[in-house]
Design a protein around this motif. Structure first.
Motif, mmCIF file in Angstrom:
data_model
loop_
_atom_site.group_PDB
_atom_site.id
_atom_site.type_symbol
_atom_site.label_atom_id
_atom_site.label_comp_id
_atom_site.label_asym_id
_atom_site.label_seq_id
_atom_site.Cartn_x
_atom_site.Cartn_y
_atom_site.Cartn_z
ATOM 1 N N LEU A 243 56.174 79.061 160.006
ATOM 2 C CA LEU A 243 57.552 78.232 160.194
ATOM 3 C C LEU A 243 57.662 77.159 161.159
ATOM 4 O O LEU A 243 56.656 77.114 161.949
ATOM 5 C CB LEU A 243 58.603 79.191 160.660
ATOM 6 C CG LEU A 243 59.132 80.333 159.780
ATOM 7 C CD1 LEU A 243 60.328 80.922 160.651
ATOM 8 C CD2 LEU A 243 59.645 79.923 158.323
ATOM 9 N N SER A 244 58.241 76.025 160.667
ATOM 10 C CA SER A 244 58.127 74.685 161.698
ATOM 11 C C SER A 244 59.238 75.143 162.907
ATOM 12 O O SER A 244 60.038 75.998 162.762
ATOM 13 C CB SER A 244 58.740 73.463 161.009
ATOM 14 O OG SER A 244 60.130 73.976 160.750
ATOM 15 N N PRO A 245 58.798 74.323 163.850
ATOM 16 C CA PRO A 245 59.625 74.655 165.125
ATOM 17 C C PRO A 245 61.331 74.815 165.068
ATOM 18 O O PRO A 245 61.685 75.514 165.392
ATOM 19 C CB PRO A 245 59.161 73.317 166.108
ATOM 20 C CG PRO A 245 57.903 73.138 165.566
ATOM 21 C CD PRO A 245 57.914 73.353 164.157
ATOM 22 N N ILE A 246 61.723 73.868 164.251
ATOM 23 C CA ILE A 246 63.108 73.734 164.018
ATOM 24 C C ILE A 246 63.708 74.916 163.323
ATOM 25 O O ILE A 246 64.655 75.468 163.239
ATOM 26 C CB ILE A 246 63.819 72.322 163.542
ATOM 27 C CG1 ILE A 246 65.355 72.313 163.666
ATOM 28 C CG2 ILE A 246 63.367 72.167 161.770
ATOM 29 C CD1 ILE A 246 65.981 70.741 163.709
ATOM 30 N N GLU A 247 63.091 75.467 162.254
ATOM 31 C CA GLU A 247 63.204 76.732 161.487
ATOM 32 C C GLU A 247 63.015 77.703 162.371
ATOM 33 O O GLU A 247 64.017 78.784 162.221
ATOM 34 C CB GLU A 247 62.236 76.643 160.197
ATOM 35 C CG GLU A 247 62.146 75.767 159.142
ATOM 36 C CD GLU A 247 60.997 75.743 158.164
ATOM 37 O OE1 GLU A 247 61.248 75.571 156.875
ATOM 38 O OE2 GLU A 247 60.019 76.115 158.609
ATOM 39 N N ARG A 248 62.267 77.707 163.282
ATOM 40 C CA ARG A 248 62.058 78.993 164.232
ATOM 41 C C ARG A 248 63.137 79.092 165.139
ATOM 42 O O ARG A 248 63.855 80.075 165.159
ATOM 43 C CB ARG A 248 61.038 78.869 164.971
ATOM 44 C CG ARG A 248 59.535 78.867 164.392
ATOM 45 C CD ARG A 248 58.388 78.604 165.506
ATOM 46 N NE ARG A 248 57.176 78.468 164.409
ATOM 47 C CZ ARG A 248 55.772 78.850 165.057
ATOM 48 N NH1 ARG A 248 55.821 79.533 166.120
ATOM 49 N NH2 ARG A 248 54.852 78.784 164.241
ATOM 50 N N MET A 249 63.882 77.900 165.444
ATOM 51 C CA MET A 249 64.905 77.783 166.405
ATOM 52 C C MET A 249 66.039 78.281 165.406
ATOM 53 O O MET A 249 66.988 78.995 166.163
ATOM 54 C CB MET A 249 65.085 76.323 166.964
ATOM 55 C CG MET A 249 64.234 76.086 168.105
ATOM 56 S SD MET A 249 64.175 77.124 169.530
ATOM 57 C CE MET A 249 65.557 76.232 170.474
ATOM 58 N N ALA A 250 66.260 77.931 164.440
ATOM 59 C CA ALA A 250 67.327 78.032 163.655
ATOM 60 C C ALA A 250 67.521 79.652 163.282
ATOM 61 O O ALA A 250 68.320 80.182 163.272
ATOM 62 C CB ALA A 250 67.451 77.212 162.441
#
Lengths: 257, 661
Positions: free
Chosen positions: B34-41
């Motif tokens: 997962l990309s960083p922003i996917e992880r945060m979401a």
């Protein structure tokens, strides 16, 4: 001429109107058992010693060349913990004025004025008058025990803007016992003050079992009538400085059964 | 304020509702690629799902953290890789921003959702879902009042004061839950007052009932703050800015400003941290009101001077309408709400280290003080080179919900992308230079080799010069131009060294007067110093005089510390003055402290923070911590419960000198 002072305090907030700078004169004709400024009692410079940080390194006992250290047999400039200092320094009225006027300039409109305290400033009345002369443009106030000859008293208060005067004990005998002098002269000066038309306030330090008795307070009330009156709570730290002067706090003795 | 709820919270009884999760998210996300922003979401979604709705009796402002931990989105190995590619500031997550809560409070999250990207949409949906859990709980408890509030917010804009406060709480809570930290509050009174005013006009509140609600709101900042990260407990950045000029040049000081000062005073809790913007025309009564809060002993308010800060920010390139809107970051760094992505605490320059370096490299060969100082100035430049050149390729973890409130992908920057550098130990450096100037170059009473030997032996050798340097040499804080002017030159050297540099995000570097924790860290980088400071003794905090300097009093201190050119060094960092409790004994004393503050502002000081201390009490608290659980002290840009601090911080607080009456 020179006078002897032992402290200058910036931002005194309880010594008259506005933010003030207070000069503490050294030497007092009274010796109140509760005095919390014992270094103000004697007019002579005194050695102050803070034992708390002393490591007994002995460096101060090694003879030095400083003339100011000579009378005490200790060097006050060598202590790595700053345990030693001399309370009391001689200064000219002009020199003192030059030293304290900057605080007035810094504070501008916020500056209340200068207050002369002590010790007893009236004990050095000639010096005080000279200093007053140097500070003509400022609001000037005195904190006094009121013990000095009436002519001097009159001469000084005439030149001041506000007078804070103590009436500690109404009974002459008790006054003699706890302050070392009777209160006749003080009460006489109080009448002069009252008649002078100068704004003033009377202060009584509340010392447990000595000045805070109903008898005393009622009697003072009778003397001062409708004068403005401030009763100062006992200073719990009062005894702190006696050790530093190698003295014993007399109130401690007095209070022992 | 509901006393039962207050006691419940300060006695930490709400901690019973907490649990922790043991998810290994970093590993999982790494495997899924997962990309960083996917992880945060995704993490935000899981956290909001995991959170339970807890509503206490009489609680007006709800939302409580029931999950006490927040698993990292990346594995340790991934962090290593990230750090090899990028410059990572502190934890890598966004911090010290002043988000635009207030437009969202007005319009509602559904409105914000319209233009949001898919990640932000998902985060908005998730926080609404959590809010609906609270709505159901409110229904189950028969809390009609809360049902009404939570039916409206956060979906739709707040219609009244209570909804605005609840909405703020939800947004602020969401930012913390997302993993952002030092989430500041911004210009609260300016933005929220219209809701209060409308309600007051309608007769919904009396002054008293509005205050009670506000106190509950303030209490909400203290419910979860122990699980927020910081150097020490209390260092959590919940700074609120009050007062100040608005875009039309009008001074904001409304009923809400007053109530905030009172609520803080009544609650006596370390959050939110109160800041007050003032200027030379601010009426004396406002200083008096604020001084009542100072008396409470929390170290609030911290003042900042609009007359200095606004033009200085404009000089740095901030547009006027942004500069007038400034707030503070976690401690005192000036930042712009909504549009600022400044990293206001990215580095710190030690003046004393510069002096120490030159002392050892060049003192022997310098023939004049000017020659010596020129080298110090050069060394400050070299140090700035090292600091600034070391910050390349800055990267933050993107935060979808933070993006909603900042109106952009703020991890990549925003309208302002400037970096702030603290300047530490200015008093130690100025005092050291003054001593070198006076005794080595002018009076020639201490020779160079002797001084060096003394310093290198921590004053074991030539111990006779220690008391002279320490207690008799000129010290900053005495209105003595001899040393005050050295501080001026040091600050100028620092700001000049940073001028004209461009950072890796196209922004500039800002010189500051703060220290943060560096007053301890930097002090340990050097040994003894020429001001008679022994090795390991800390510097003063922020823009303060040296800890052991004998100063004449606060009047001389404000004179010394307002002579410098803050218009060139406005990253922030206050002068701190400590007053003994007895100064505030009566109304008269309080007014006088207020007028000293006013005078400081008139003299052109930039930022001031006052403490009320009672040394005897602090010493007793070290001996009997059980009796002082609620005793609050100020540390460097935040306040803390004294007994929860490490001893070195406690000792520093005790060592600062208090001015008595």
């Amino acid at each position: 001429m020179n006078g002897t002072i032992f402290d200058i305090k910036e931002m005194a907030v309880h010594d008259g109107p506005g933010i003030r700078t207070t000069v503490f004169f050294k030497g007092c004709p009274l010796g109140c058992v509760w005095c919390h400024n014992p270094e103000g009692l004697s007019i002579k410079p005194q050695l102050m010693y803070k034992s708390k940080n002393c490591t007994n390194c002995g460096k101060c006992r090694i003879k030095c060349e400083h003339p100011e250290c000579e009378p005490f047999g200790r060097c006050i400039h060598i202590c790595p913990e700053n345990c030693l200092s001399i309370s009391g320094r001689e200064i000219s009225a002009k020199g003192l004025a030059k030293e304290i006027i900057p605080t007035a300039q810094i504070l501008g409109d916020g500056f209340g004025g200068f207050t002369f305290s002590g010790g007893e400033p009236l004990m050095q009345s000639d010096f005080l008058l000279e200093l007053i002369n140097e500070l003509k443009n400022y609001h000037l106030c005195i904190e006094t025990c009121g013990f000095c000859d009436s002519n001097t008293f009159k001469k000084v208060i005439e030149k001041l803007d506000f007078i804070i005067m103590d009436i500690k004990l109404a009974d002459n005998g008790l006054h003699q016992k706890y302050t070392g002098v009777g209160n006749g002269q003080i009460l006489e000066n109080y009448e002069i003050l009252r008649a002078s038309g100068k704004p003033y306030i009377i202060r009584t330090p509340l010392i447990s079992g000595i000045t805070d008795t109903k008898e005393n307070l009622d009697a003072i009330q009778k003397i001062i009538d409708d004068s403005k009156w401030e009763k100062l709570p006992e200073n719990t730290m009062a005894g702190a400085k006696y050790n530093m002067l190698g003295l014993e706090f007399p109130l401690k003795k007095t209070k022992q059964p | 304020m509901h006393t039962d709820l207050y006691n419940f919270i300060i006695n930490k009884q709400h901690h019973a509702y907490r649990h922790t999760v043991d998810w290994n998210l970093g590993e999982e996300y790494s495997q899924k690629g997962l990309s960083p922003i996917e992880r945060m979401a995704d993490r935000f979604e899981r956290m909001t799902n995991e959170e339970k709705a807890v509503i206490f009796p009489n609680e007006q402002i709800v939302f409580l953290r029931t999950v006490a931990n927040l698993p990292d989105c990346f594995t340790e190995k991934e962090w290593e890789e990230i750090k090899s590619k990028y410059y990572i500031h502190e934890l890598g997550y966004l911090s010290n921003l002043s988000p635009n809560y207030y437009d969202t409070i007005a319009s509602g999250l559904l409105k914000m959702r319209e233009d949001a990207d898919e990640y932000s949409k998902r985060s908005i949906d998730n926080i609404i879902k959590l809010s609906d859990k609270y709505l159901e709980e409110a229904k189950a408890q028969g809390r009609e009042d809360l049902v009404e509030v939570l039916t409206q917010v956060p979906r739709y804009g707040a219609r009244n004061f209570r909804e605005a406060l609840q909405f703020f709480r939800i947004l602020h809570y969401a930012l913390w839950l997302e993993g952002n930290y030092h989430n500041t509050v911004g210009r609260f009174d300016k933005s929220i007052y219209p809701y209060l005013k409308a309600d007051m006009d309608k007769g919904v509140y009396t002054r008293e009932s509005a205050l009670a609600l506000l106190e509950d709101f303030f209490l909400s900042f203290n419910k979860d703050s122990d699980i927020y990260v910081g150097v020490q407990q209390g260092d959590n950045g919940q700074s609120m800015m009050l007062g100040g000029l608005d875009e039309n040049g009008e001074y904001v000081f409304n009923l809400l400003t007053e109530l905030c000062l009172e609520a803080s005073c009544n609650n006596k809790l370390i959050d939110p941290k109160i800041n007050l913007r003032v200027n030379k025309n601010t009426p004396k009564e406002i200083f008096t009101k604020a001084t009542h809060l100072t008396k409470a002993g929390l170290g609030f308010p911290q003042y900042s001077n609009d007359d200095i800060v606004i033009p200085a920010l404009e000089k740095l390139g901030y547009e006027h309408n942004d500069a007038v809107n400034y707030a503070v970051a976690a401690c005192w760094e000036f930042i712009i709400p909504s549009v600022g992505a400044d990293v206001a605490n990215i580095g710190a320059m030690s003046y004393s280290k510069a002096v120490d370096t030159v002392l050892h490299s060049s003192l022997l060969e310098c023939e004049t003080y000017d020659e010596f100082f020129a080298k110090v100035k050069q060394e400050i430049g070299n140090e700035c080179d090292r600091i600034c050149d070391g910050i390349k390729n800055l990267w933050f973890v993107p935060s979808p919900f933070m993006n909603v409130l900042m109106g952009c992908n703020v991890a990549e920057g925003s309208k302002y992308n400037n970096f702030g550098i603290h300047g530490t130990g200015i008093a130690t450096a100025a005092d050291s230079l003054a001593a070198i100037k006076k005794y080595v170059f002018e009076e020639k009473t201490i020779d160079k080799a002797t001084l060096l030997e003394a310093i290198d032996s921590n004053y074991e050798k030539h111990s006779e010069i220690l008391p002279i340097l320490r207690f008799e040499a000129p010290k900053l804080g005495n209105n003595d131009d001899f040393v005050d002017s050295i501080a001026t030159e040091l600050l100028d050297s620092f700001s000049q060294a940073l001028q004209g540099r461009t950072n890796c995000r196209g922004g500039i570097f800002r010189a500051g007067t703060g220290s943060a924790m560096f007053y301890l860290w930097h002090a340990n980088e050097i040994g003894a110093s020429a001001d008679g400071r022994r090795a390991k003794e800390p510097f003063g905090t922020n823009y303060s005089v040296s800890l052991f300097a004998k100063v004449k009093g606060p009047v001389s201190v404000i004179s010394s510390m307002t002579k410098q050119h803050f218009e060139n060094a406005i990253n922030g960092g206050p002068l701190t003055l400590e007053f003994h409790q007895s100064v505030f004994a009566d109304e008269d004393g309080i007014e006088k402290v207020g007028s000293l503050v006013k005078r400081y502002i008139e003299l052109g000081g930039h930022q001031l923070q006052l403490n009320t201390v009672n040394t005897e009490q602090l010493l007793d608290a070290q001996q009997h911590p059980e009796n002082y659980k609620q005793l609050v002290v100020r540390i460097w840009g935040w306040s803390a419960y004294f007994v929860e601090l490490d001893k070195e911080y406690q000792d520093h607080v005790i060592a600062r000198q208090a001015y008595t009456v």
